[in-house]
Scaffold this active site. Sequence first.
Site, mmCIF file in Angstrom:
data_model
loop_
_atom_site.group_PDB
_atom_site.id
_atom_site.type_symbol
_atom_site.label_atom_id
_atom_site.label_comp_id
_atom_site.label_asym_id
_atom_site.label_seq_id
_atom_site.Cartn_x
_atom_site.Cartn_y
_atom_site.Cartn_z
ATOM 1 N N ASP A 162 -15.466 93.601 13.836
ATOM 2 C CA ASP A 162 -15.492 93.665 15.383
ATOM 3 C C ASP A 162 -14.058 93.803 16.125
ATOM 4 O O ASP A 162 -13.714 92.760 16.748
ATOM 5 C CB ASP A 162 -16.173 92.456 16.126
ATOM 6 C CG ASP A 162 -16.578 92.646 17.485
ATOM 7 O OD1 ASP A 162 -16.638 93.813 17.887
ATOM 8 O OD2 ASP A 162 -16.923 91.647 18.008
ATOM 9 N N HIS A 185 -17.275 95.719 19.859
ATOM 10 C CA HIS A 185 -18.475 95.684 20.829
ATOM 11 C C HIS A 185 -18.213 95.681 22.207
ATOM 12 O O HIS A 185 -19.150 95.834 23.186
ATOM 13 C CB HIS A 185 -19.470 94.426 20.194
ATOM 14 C CG HIS A 185 -18.990 93.059 21.255
ATOM 15 N ND1 HIS A 185 -17.913 92.251 20.593
ATOM 16 C CD2 HIS A 185 -19.039 92.605 22.316
ATOM 17 C CE1 HIS A 185 -18.102 90.975 21.297
ATOM 18 N NE2 HIS A 185 -18.637 91.350 22.457
ATOM 19 N N SER A 239 -15.102 88.001 25.493
ATOM 20 C CA SER A 239 -15.161 88.877 24.345
ATOM 21 C C SER A 239 -14.186 89.831 24.449
ATOM 22 O O SER A 239 -13.728 90.437 25.351
ATOM 23 C CB SER A 239 -16.471 89.797 24.313
ATOM 24 O OG SER A 239 -17.482 89.067 23.402
HETATM 25 C C1 4AZ Z 1 -20.481 86.777 24.145
HETATM 26 O O1 4AZ Z 1 -21.682 87.158 24.690
HETATM 27 C C2 4AZ Z 1 -20.350 85.604 23.506
HETATM 28 N N1 4AZ Z 1 -19.658 80.896 22.251
HETATM 29 C C3 4AZ Z 1 -18.764 85.177 23.229
HETATM 30 C C4 4AZ Z 1 -18.463 84.268 22.611
HETATM 31 C C5 4AZ Z 1 -19.359 83.138 22.225
HETATM 32 C C6 4AZ Z 1 -20.583 83.518 22.755
HETATM 33 C C7 4AZ Z 1 -21.075 84.643 23.441
HETATM 34 C C8 4AZ Z 1 -19.009 82.029 21.588
HETATM 35 O O2 4AZ Z 1 -19.613 87.863 24.569
#
Ligand code: 4AZ
Length: 627
Positions: A473, A425, A569
């Site tokens: 992902d 993503h 992420s």
């Molecule tokens: C994000 O939006 C995201 N708490 C990544 C990890 C988590 C929440 C959101 C986990 O990239």
Amino acid sequence: MKLAPVVLLLLCFCLSSCEGKYGKRQKNQVTKKYELPSAPATPQEDLVDAKCLLKKYTHRSCSKVFCQPWEKCVDGTCICKLPYQCPKDGTSVCSTNGKSFPTYCHLKSFECLHPEAKFLNNGTCTAEGEFSVSFSDKSSDSRGIVTVKLVGQDKKMFICKNNWGMVEANVACFDLGFQQGALDTQGRFYYSEDLQINSTECLQVRCHGFETSLAECAFSKQSAPGYRGLAGVLCYAPDADLPARESFRCVNGKHVPLARACNGVNDCGDQSDELCCKGCQRGSLLCKSGVCIPNQHQCNGEVDCITGEDEVGCEGSHVGRSASSTLSRASQDGLLRKGAGHPEVQEETEILAADMDTERKRIKSLLPRISCGVKRPVHTRRKRIVGGRPAQAGDFPWQVAIKDGDKINCGGIYIGGCWVLTAAHCVRPSRAHHYQVWTSLLDWIKLNSNIIVERVERVIIHEGYNGTTYQNDIALIEIKKRSSQKECVFSNSIPACVPWSPYLFQPKDSCIISGWGREKDNQKVYSLRWGEVNLISNCSQFYQNRYYEKEMECAGTADGSIDACKGDSGGPLVCVDASNVTYVWGIVSWGENCGKPEFPGVYTKVANYFDWISYHVGRPLISQHNI
Ligand code: 4AZ
């Protein structure tokens, strides 16, 4: 080097009950089914993980055990290497069927590819008067006193009961063509007059379990303690009488008493009785991967648990090591040595055979190894994401930042060569030329001088990626090579290892997340931060119908104080094994909110994608064991 000196005879002296009952050279045997009893539970039953048994793991399941040096791990199974993939260095050996091979690895590779060839007896080598191996096929039965014969000598020799266990008995039965090995090492054996048990010596044999012929085991002569001290064996036949209850059904179809499951001894012959254990019986050690190994394998200089803990904290302890090294020296000299036996055995011993277990270890040490997951020794001040702490230079040498235009929107993980792992993503193949991969970045306000910026060649998204459910992902970024260079030079980076097995880490294990993501209150973060989280089992309870066990991993802390968040992420969840090797266990993927205990962070379970990654980057780049 020549293989061991024996002609194996299995002499049967039966009561009427065993006449004609057992066939030899059993190939596709049909067996009665004895399933695990459903109730009541016996103590041994408590040790066995019934769900795991459904996966039918054996000694060739490389998500549970290491492959042999003449095998390689492909899609979770050890498959035979081709002989040319063996190290060239070694001494020639003569096989049981008289065929000559340049090394023991070549012999085992050939045997692995052509198991039936072992019984063809079509070769001509005889190990030039030293020791050669052949096999007598006189016996037509499956039980008896085991005798061996040195080639070129008429005298038969007996095997000592001392040290004779199921591992050795299985090998003796494999040698005779019983594919499922032995049923028992005990039994009432009847001694014929013409056996002439008047020998003052017997042979002590020590096998490891990978052998298919007793000739591959280590032998030493000992003074014989009378016929009661001689080893016998009952080879496994499909119609062997066993009580329907309390037996364990091995993957190879054999049944062993349930009391022998999870005791560290490979009773099944295919190790299936030791690979799905919640606990182990006395005398054995439970690997974190759910495998029982004998206590003697602890601190013996060879890692047996895929998780490495059997060789940790071994300074000063050398359980079981001295015997093999003594034997190895003898074998390398090609000598008969007096008084150099196993230290526990008091009698004078004479080493007779080349020690193939030592040869196997030597071959293992010659196999190519990749370097990953081990940091350079820098003095990191543990100076001390959501609730995380600032990282110091060199703390996360696999961490990269992915910049899309002006903004750092995701993290990534360097895994070697030109390859970076990230979340699907985070990236789009069509934007590849917009991306930059930044290595060694600590703070993107105060830039450090050693940052290297790389351009992107291409982006590979997992074909099963679903942007709605976040299934699969995972994506790979291939870095552009500099025009002057053939390889990518990630000079300040160290790759994290890619886990090849889902059993390397378990729920409750403590692992580390890192990234430039937001704080709990959505506050922007400019410096790389990290935090410790625990792997969490049963995550469907938090994310009903949204959590896919096989592909995803959950991690967090009881109070939710440490968590990944927006911007983290694509970055790493790394776990460190008992040998201090770091694996990229997860990729930051998604989660409801940030820092809420009832909503742990969800990660892509990298171990599930080992084959996908190796398909794209090439197996040799990420295979730590047996390429
Ligand atoms: C994000 O939006 C995201 N708490 C990544 C990890 C988590 C929440 C959101 C986990 O990239």
